[in-house]
Enzyme design. Sequence first.
Site, PDB file in Angstrom:
ATOM      1  N   HIS A   1       0.859  -1.179   0.000  1.00  0.00           N
ATOM      2  CA  HIS A   1       0.000   0.000   0.000  1.00  0.00           C
ATOM      3  C   HIS A   1       0.892   1.224   0.000  1.00  0.00           C
ATOM      4  O   HIS A   1       1.728   1.414   0.893  1.00  0.00           O
ATOM      5  CB  HIS A   1      -0.922   0.019   1.223  1.00  0.00           C
ATOM      6  N   CYS A   2       0.726   2.086  -0.979  1.00  0.00           N
ATOM      7  CA  CYS A   2       1.578   3.267  -1.135  1.00  0.00           C
ATOM      8  C   CYS A   2       0.803   4.503  -0.694  1.00  0.00           C
ATOM      9  O   CYS A   2      -0.235   4.846  -1.296  1.00  0.00           O
ATOM     10  CB  CYS A   2       2.033   3.416  -2.590  1.00  0.00           C
ATOM     11  N   VAL A   3       1.305   5.170   0.343  1.00  0.00           N
ATOM     12  CA  VAL A   3       0.619   6.370   0.837  1.00  0.00           C
ATOM     13  C   VAL A   3       0.755   7.527  -0.148  1.00  0.00           C
ATOM     14  O   VAL A   3      -0.071   8.451  -0.138  1.00  0.00           O
ATOM     15  CB  VAL A   3       1.173   6.782   2.215  1.00  0.00           C
TER      16      VAL A   3
END
Length: 365
Positions: free
Chosen positions: A200-202
């Site tokens: 998951h890439c912020v």
Amino acid sequence: MLEGGMPELPAENYLNKRNIPRMDFLVLFLFYVALVLIGGVMTCICSKTQYLKGLVRGGAQAFSCMIPGCLQRAMLGLLHYLFHTRNYAFVILHLILQAMVYTEYTWEILGYCRELDFSLCYLLLPYLLLIVNLVFFTLSCVTDPGTITKANELSFLQVDEFSEATFPKNMRCPTCGIRKPARSKHCSVCNRCVYRFDHHCVWVNTCIGAWNAKYFFIYLLTLTASAAAMAIVSTLFLVQLVVVSDLYLGTYVDDLGHSQAIDTVFLIQYLFLTFPRIVFLLGFVMVLSFLLGGFLCFTLYLAATNQTMNEWYRGDRASCQHCPHVAGAPSTEPPVHRNIYSHGLWSNLREIFLPAAAHYEGKKK
């Protein structure tokens, strides 16, 4: 003034009029950068070593005793909001940083380089990379990463074979209630199961999965290239400026009153005092280039071996934890995790840019 209206660097006159401390700011800046890099390396090492994990956990508990409870709760709440819920904080921060960097590049470096007759093609390359980067940044944000639902779980179950070490068969997601296809994972931030889940890439506020991995790869590639291109142009500008103004031939008076020839260390300090924003920009994009370049190389390795970040991490844990249990016969060989999804370089890259799940979805429709 230099030719074309550029500000002149009055090397000897300026340096002889005052004694400048020897690189105090640069030493502190390099010390700060070294601390940041060492902290990053130690974080990676601690995440893999149980003993160091215990030390870090104990140090954190001891440090927490000195912080008021209300402040701890506020900090934990902020960290939970930033890293464990979907929000646009890092997306906005990403765009602000990009705008600030390109504003400084346009406001100062571009004009100065034009005065020094730099090739327009090199100067416009960061803008071209910016356009491509923003396109794939948007695609990474808005494209479905490969969400698994009850309607499409059967098609995903037929794509990849299962692995008892990392992706056992007939497993159900306790949150979504669906059968988990191989190479899938439930994302607690997005609250959905994603096929070929990477991480998951912020910065794009979504998961990276089978359907947006190609966009994220090009986004990361162009972001690294734009930072490197800007660092190269900025460095060439400063070098050309030193050569044109003959600054390297000047002298300065040290703390003892002795005349000294300008060396490289003092030259960096003088450029910082004369062009502080440009030197800060150069330092920022250079550090960013190294960090992004390292992550890009790791991403290239994963793509070439047809692994996701999640599979790489789980495979590393499986090699340590999934030992054969045979009564009365201890294992003579350490368990070795085997990547069953790698089928050669070109096939692996095709899996990134033409994911098999997309073909199954197309046939079903």
